[in-house]
Structure formats: C-alpha cells, structure tokens
Enzyme design. Sequence first.
Site, PDB file in Angstrom:
ATOM      1  N   GLU A 124     -25.315  -5.524  17.946  1.00 52.60           N
ATOM      2  CA  GLU A 124     -24.791  -6.785  18.445  1.00 52.60           C
ATOM      3  C   GLU A 124     -25.210  -7.959  17.571  1.00 52.60           C
ATOM      4  O   GLU A 124     -26.294  -7.977  17.000  1.00 52.60           O
ATOM      5  CB  GLU A 124     -25.260  -7.016  19.884  1.00 52.60           C
ATOM      6  CG  GLU A 124     -24.879  -5.914  20.857  1.00 52.60           C
ATOM      7  CD  GLU A 124     -23.380  -5.787  21.061  1.00 52.60           C
ATOM      8  OE1 GLU A 124     -22.629  -6.660  20.613  1.00 52.60           O
ATOM      9  OE2 GLU A 124     -22.956  -4.792  21.676  1.00 52.60           O
ATOM     10  N   CYS A 125     -24.328  -8.959  17.518  1.00 51.02           N
ATOM     11  CA  CYS A 125     -24.607 -10.164  16.744  1.00 51.02           C
ATOM     12  C   CYS A 125     -25.351 -11.203  17.568  1.00 51.02           C
ATOM     13  O   CYS A 125     -25.676 -12.273  17.067  1.00 51.02           O
ATOM     14  CB  CYS A 125     -23.303 -10.767  16.219  1.00 51.02           C
ATOM     15  SG  CYS A 125     -22.229 -11.393  17.539  1.00 51.02           S
ATOM     16  N   GLY A 126     -25.605 -10.902  18.827  1.00 54.11           N
ATOM     17  CA  GLY A 126     -26.312 -11.841  19.692  1.00 54.11           C
ATOM     18  C   GLY A 126     -25.442 -12.484  20.742  1.00 54.11           C
ATOM     19  O   GLY A 126     -25.930 -12.905  21.786  1.00 54.11           O
ATOM     20  N   LEU A 127     -24.137 -12.573  20.481  1.00 50.89           N
ATOM     21  CA  LEU A 127     -23.234 -13.226  21.436  1.00 50.89           C
ATOM     22  C   LEU A 127     -23.184 -12.479  22.757  1.00 50.89           C
ATOM     23  O   LEU A 127     -23.056 -13.090  23.817  1.00 50.89           O
ATOM     24  CB  LEU A 127     -21.813 -13.305  20.868  1.00 50.89           C
ATOM     25  CG  LEU A 127     -21.569 -14.231  19.694  1.00 50.89           C
ATOM     26  CD1 LEU A 127     -20.083 -14.286  19.390  1.00 50.89           C
ATOM     27  CD2 LEU A 127     -22.101 -15.622  19.983  1.00 50.89           C
TER      28      LEU A 127
ATOM     29  N   ASN B 191     -28.338 -14.677  13.297  1.00 52.10           N
ATOM     30  CA  ASN B 191     -27.384 -14.639  14.404  1.00 52.10           C
ATOM     31  C   ASN B 191     -27.605 -15.783  15.386  1.00 52.10           C
ATOM     32  O   ASN B 191     -26.642 -16.352  15.908  1.00 52.10           O
ATOM     33  CB  ASN B 191     -27.474 -13.292  15.127  1.00 52.10           C
ATOM     34  CG  ASN B 191     -26.875 -12.154  14.322  1.00 52.10           C
ATOM     35  OD1 ASN B 191     -26.025 -12.371  13.463  1.00 52.10           O
ATOM     36  ND2 ASN B 191     -27.315 -10.940  14.593  1.00 52.10           N
TER      37      ASN B 191
END
Length: 244
Positions: free
Chosen positions: A238-241, A132
């Site tokens: 979450e994907c990190g964004l 990610n």
Amino acid sequence: MSKLDLNALNELPKVDRILALAETNAELEKLDAEGRVAWALDNLPGEYVLSSSFGIQAAVSLHLVNQIHPDIPVILTDTGYLFPETYRFIDELTDKLKLNLKVYRATESAAWQEARYGKLWEQGVEGIEKYNDINKVEPMNRALKELNAQTWFAGLRREQSGSRANLPVLAIQRGVFKVLPIIDWDNRTIYQYLQKHGLKYHPLWDEGYLSVGDTHTTRKWEPGMAEEETRFFGLKRECGLHEG
C-alpha cells in the site's frame, strides 16, 4: 439496513466501529456494485468523492461511479513521478468520461524533496513510508477536508493483494465513510466490464504491468511474482492512502 451516524461511529474504537458496521456490510455483500453505489448515495452523507490512481483497471470504478453520480469529484494525488503513459491516460479518461478531476500534490515539489531528503524510495521501508506520507497521505487528507467529503468511494479489490483480502464494502477511514463497490470483483469481471462499456486498460497493461504507480517503485510482472511484489520493491503493497 439502518441509517448510520458518522459522528457517533467516529467516537468508537476501531474494533467497535467494525462491529457496528457488520450488519450493514452483510447486506451490502448481497448487492451488485451499482447497487452498492446507489445505496451509499441514498444512505450515507455527502459530500461524495471518488479517488483514483488511474492505474491498470481505473476506468472501471471511474465509469461505474461517475455514471450513477455524474460530476462527482475525482481525487488524484500526483507525486510528479507517474509514468508519461499515466498522465496521458488521465487526460484520455478525463475527456472520455467527463470527469470532475481534482488534482492534489505535496506542498514541496519533487525536486525540492530530493534536495532535502534524497531519494526517499531508496531508503528502505521507513523512507518509502515518509515519501508516501508526503506525496500521498497528506494531499489526500487535504483533499478530503477541502472537498468536505463525508463519503469516499475507491476501487480496491480483495483479489489484488493479501492486505486487501479481508476488506469490507463499507468502513470508516480518515474520519469518513469509505465505500468499495467492486471489492469482490475478479479479473474476469473487470475485463467483461471494460469490454461492455468500450473502456481500456492502462496502456502499460500490454507491456506486462499488473499494477502501476510511480516510475521508481513499479516493476513489470515476471513469472513467479505475486502482484504485490511489483510495487515498492516488494517491501510493502500500500501507498498509505488505504491504510489506517
């Protein structure tokens, strides 16, 4: 609501920033989604950007923000592993809504990453987070910088997962204001908005997907599953964004 100084707020510790925005957020909770977008455009600094994963309900925030601020840059971080249906959905919405689409990708191609690191998404939480960072976080940081963004709109909703349940309308992330106009919408409100404006869900909605990301870390929903379990093998939501 008083004017907000981004530079001054960025100097504060995270807890103090939250407190400094509390009064504004209390007022924003009283506004509808269109009102929140209009307020942000009137009171927060540009440049303005909108991010989208072109997921299941993406048409809502894309239509909502773009109709109020036409030609706003729409940031997509493309991993190279999206579903074919997603790429076609991106083309369809970009044409239908006349989006100013800005696509950002990792500096290393997907094939090069696999050669160098293996399949990171099969390497537990640590591997997923590295994946990610490379494919989502770094491209987004680059997009915000290159587009001179100071205010970032996104389509997150509290109902989507436990990690989003307490998010405010307005926050600061990655050094910019982040505005979530539809944060308090439920699935019924999403459906009604799509119907009202002649918009569609992502095509994989009809095949049982509640959330859509990369092909290798997205699962169909099955009875008994929470929505967040359909992504990243249930290891994280979450994907990190939208973290940090």
